[in-house]
Motif scaffolding. Sequence first.
Motif, PDB file in Angstrom:
ATOM      1  N   PRO A 346      42.396  45.840  34.808  1.00 13.58           N
ATOM      2  CA  PRO A 346      41.718  44.664  35.380  1.00 13.58           C
ATOM      3  C   PRO A 346      42.650  43.467  35.542  1.00 13.58           C
ATOM      4  O   PRO A 346      42.658  42.819  36.597  1.00 13.58           O
ATOM      5  N   ARG A 347      43.440  43.179  34.513  1.00 14.77           N
ATOM      6  CA  ARG A 347      44.375  42.048  34.617  1.00 14.77           C
ATOM      7  C   ARG A 347      45.429  42.302  35.685  1.00 14.77           C
ATOM      8  O   ARG A 347      45.782  41.410  36.458  1.00 14.77           O
ATOM      9  N   ALA A 348      45.940  43.528  35.721  1.00 14.88           N
ATOM     10  CA  ALA A 348      46.994  43.849  36.690  1.00 14.88           C
ATOM     11  C   ALA A 348      46.465  43.758  38.121  1.00 14.88           C
ATOM     12  O   ALA A 348      47.145  43.226  39.013  1.00 14.88           O
ATOM     13  N   PHE A 349      45.254  44.237  38.353  1.00 15.50           N
ATOM     14  CA  PHE A 349      44.691  44.171  39.708  1.00 15.50           C
ATOM     15  C   PHE A 349      44.393  42.726  40.111  1.00 15.50           C
ATOM     16  O   PHE A 349      44.534  42.359  41.289  1.00 15.50           O
ATOM     17  N   ALA A 350      43.988  41.888  39.155  1.00 18.92           N
ATOM     18  CA  ALA A 350      43.782  40.470  39.470  1.00 18.92           C
ATOM     19  C   ALA A 350      45.096  39.833  39.912  1.00 18.92           C
ATOM     20  O   ALA A 350      45.135  39.048  40.871  1.00 18.92           O
ATOM     21  N   ASP A 376      36.682  47.189  35.600  1.00 21.01           N
ATOM     22  CA  ASP A 376      35.903  46.351  34.684  1.00 21.01           C
ATOM     23  C   ASP A 376      35.053  45.399  35.516  1.00 21.01           C
ATOM     24  O   ASP A 376      35.535  44.373  35.996  1.00 21.01           O
ATOM     25  N   PRO A 377      33.772  45.719  35.711  1.00 21.93           N
ATOM     26  CA  PRO A 377      32.903  44.888  36.563  1.00 21.93           C
ATOM     27  C   PRO A 377      32.729  43.455  36.054  1.00 21.93           C
ATOM     28  O   PRO A 377      32.264  42.598  36.800  1.00 21.93           O
ATOM     29  N   THR A 378      33.101  43.193  34.798  1.00 20.46           N
ATOM     30  CA  THR A 378      32.908  41.852  34.236  1.00 20.46           C
ATOM     31  C   THR A 378      34.165  40.987  34.319  1.00 20.46           C
ATOM     32  O   THR A 378      34.138  39.836  33.880  1.00 20.46           O
ATOM     33  N   ASP A 379      35.255  41.505  34.873  1.00 17.74           N
ATOM     34  CA  ASP A 379      36.497  40.743  34.872  1.00 17.74           C
ATOM     35  C   ASP A 379      36.381  39.526  35.791  1.00 17.74           C
ATOM     36  O   ASP A 379      36.175  39.651  37.007  1.00 17.74           O
ATOM     37  N   ALA A 380      36.549  38.337  35.211  1.00 18.14           N
ATOM     38  CA  ALA A 380      36.362  37.092  35.962  1.00 18.14           C
ATOM     39  C   ALA A 380      37.455  36.889  37.007  1.00 18.14           C
ATOM     40  O   ALA A 380      37.184  36.400  38.104  1.00 18.14           O
ATOM     41  N   GLY A 381      38.697  37.257  36.664  1.00 17.61           N
ATOM     42  CA  GLY A 381      39.792  37.069  37.609  1.00 17.61           C
ATOM     43  C   GLY A 381      39.609  37.898  38.861  1.00 17.61           C
ATOM     44  O   GLY A 381      39.775  37.397  39.985  1.00 17.61           O
ATOM     45  N   CYS A 382      39.269  39.156  38.689  1.00 14.78           N
ATOM     46  CA  CYS A 382      39.045  40.021  39.849  1.00 14.78           C
ATOM     47  C   CYS A 382      37.854  39.551  40.667  1.00 14.78           C
ATOM     48  O   CYS A 382      37.876  39.594  41.904  1.00 14.78           O
ATOM     49  N   HIS A 383      36.812  39.095  39.980  1.00 21.61           N
ATOM     50  CA  HIS A 383      35.637  38.613  40.709  1.00 21.61           C
ATOM     51  C   HIS A 383      35.992  37.401  41.567  1.00 21.61           C
ATOM     52  O   HIS A 383      35.574  37.297  42.739  1.00 21.61           O
ATOM     53  N   ALA A 384      36.784  36.476  41.002  1.00 20.51           N
ATOM     54  CA  ALA A 384      37.162  35.277  41.751  1.00 20.51           C
ATOM     55  C   ALA A 384      37.955  35.642  43.001  1.00 20.51           C
ATOM     56  O   ALA A 384      37.706  35.103  44.089  1.00 20.51           O
ATOM     57  N   TRP A 385      38.900  36.564  42.880  1.00 22.91           N
ATOM     58  CA  TRP A 385      39.689  36.960  44.045  1.00 22.91           C
ATOM     59  C   TRP A 385      38.873  37.777  45.036  1.00 22.91           C
ATOM     60  O   TRP A 385      39.086  37.685  46.252  1.00 22.91           O
TER      61      TRP A 385
END
Length: 764
Positions: A346-350, A376-385
């Motif tokens: 999740p962090r790497a994809f963000a 990770d559906p809850t990852d805030a960084g990925c959601h923002a992007w």
Amino acid sequence: MTHPTHSTTGSRGKGFPDSSADDSRTVTGKRRIAFAVHTDGDRLPAVATLLRSLALTNPGVCEDVVVLHPGLPDSSFDALRARHPRIVPRRAEGRGDVLRLEGYDTVVALTPSMVVLGDLGELLRMRHGVGAVRQSLDGGAAGERWAVLPDGLLVVQRADVDDALAARFADTGDGSGGDGGDGGLDAALGEVLVPVDARYDFLTRRLHGDTPVPAQVAVLRFTGPFDEPGYGPAAEARRRFEMSDEEFRAAYRAVPGAKHPDLLAHLALPLLRARPSLDLARTVADGYRRQGRYDDAVDVLAPVLGDRLDAPRCQETLGLCLMALSRYEEAEARLLLAAASPDVAPRAFAQLARLAWILGRDEDAHAYAREGLEADPTDAGCHAWFVRTRPGTGPEPPGAARPAEQLAHVALFAEDRENAGDRVLPEAVRLCFGPDTGPRRWYPQPVHRLVDEAALEELNARSGVIVGGGGLFLPDTSPNGNSHWQWNIPDDVLARITAPLAVFAVGYNVFDGQLYRRARFAESLRALVERSAFFGLRNHGSIERVRDLLPAGLRDRVRYQPCPTTVARHLVPGWTDPARRSDTVLVNCAYDRAGLRFGHDYGHFLGQMAHALKELRGRADVRYAAHMPDDERFVPDLRREHGIALPVEQLYDLSNDAIRDLYARARLVIGMRGHAGMIPFGCGTPILSLVSHPKLAYFLSDIGHPEWGLSVHDRWLGPRLAERAGAILDAHPAAVTEVHGAQELLWETTRSNIGELREIFGQA
């Protein structure tokens, strides 16, 4: 009410080759702290043991260590320098010179007969007087006498020591022996003596008969030989720190707890050179990355890591550092290797989404963010992007005018729940050029996106390019290797901008002690000034710092352009001052880079704010104004530590008009963020600034009201803040008039500059 004036002394910058640390303590009042030890040549080995004990028991602490000596050659200190990165030798007549150390606000004086066994945070947080332990002179006998001994621990606040006190101290307690009895040092220190718990200067003579060292002892002082019979546990406690340099470095690496990046790099790098290991390389690289030393991090980690698939966190660290150097293709490859691990994905994809967005590849960014959400559906960084890069959110909105009829605006455009000030500011810049701030009139170029050939073509198609405002001269947030400030533009691309270019109300935003790679930044800055038709910085402090980096022939091209948020009353269409204000005082604090803002003084700041707010709540509705979610940390901390609860105004969820309206209707705003001062000031509201960054003091100096600022490190912050806030509330109409008068000077400058820029852009 009056309080002692707290002053600080300027100090030398610190850094590494091709780097410097900006030191603005004379502006912010940030304390400079040092340890000090007086020694001769024979006791240097004992000082080395003391340093090892300090580092291993306080791994997150790395202050200057001033070694006072009678005139030893500089080479005598080489062994100490191998153990600590901040050794400062100074010739001194005696130990009493710790009371006269120039360039420091707080000095913790130790002796070679000591070892540190525990946390010294309480000593570093002391703010008043001269702290010392009063020791028994009679070994526990009835009617025993107590006194400060001449070779004991001291915690000196230089603001509380004058020449007369230092002379008395030297006369009574600067010898190498003596017991300090008959009121000697106690009398010399007088009212400035602050008792310190005995665990910070625990004497081994209390441990006769092989008594164990009590667990709470933080500093153990030997009153006899280190191997004296009958003191076995004490000797063993000290022997733990008698080790070779290699053993010391390994022990520091293994000690639990957060480590100071300077100390970590200093001690771990020799280990890495001797025996390369992936885990150690990542530890060193992480330390370098926190310091902004991205090239050093890559040099350390890349040779050891290779293309290994079993080290995803190392690949992530390397990818982030490569991205900070604008080595984007290499960074993407490393982050893809990291994303292969479910734990890191999740962090790497963000970060991959951010990288693709920087390069203008919005579809790829959206796809990367989607993959991160699948992990990770809850990852805030990925959601923002994912939201930011969804189709239809590109830089060319429908309904835009022809490019030649637009101005390009290079800025940080905050979105969603990001910093409220960064949303108000771009609109304020645009209002300087007319009421239409939308896509028909303006072409947005996010400052962090790489200006490649396609972006260059878009900029050149406009009637002008405005870069601003905001504190864009900053080495972090979104570092890049092209310019080393926030605009991600290579020099060769900058040279090919043909549209008129204006730098408008940009600030030099470097924090106290923050590393800046000056060489590349200075080159890019010079190219920018040469290319700009207008180069305006938002305060005179920034002007001075930037001029220092330019050749003489370019310095006069740097001029003053206030932040447009400070003149909002003159810019917002249809503005009317509020007929009636609410009985509200708004408070704001900032927590980004908290270590640079507060140093060791956060607990002190919190306590002083509690004092002030208790007084203010008796006469106003005190509420908290959060510019971003992280700002809200102040509210639970204040409630937990001091039992004060504040209602919160979440400005990051408000529109720009609602933010201005809230600030305009308040009676007073007490803010730490730059725009928690400039926006309400621009709305005509009196302000008091909590200075933790030089830019706040720069602004107050520009408007002729430095008294509207108080350092977060001020020893008397609470009563002074309450006093100044009360004075504003008592004479509120006069305070508003003062704000309006100071604002007129800024508006006069802004209006003149706008007229010049209209001619530059062909709009006259």
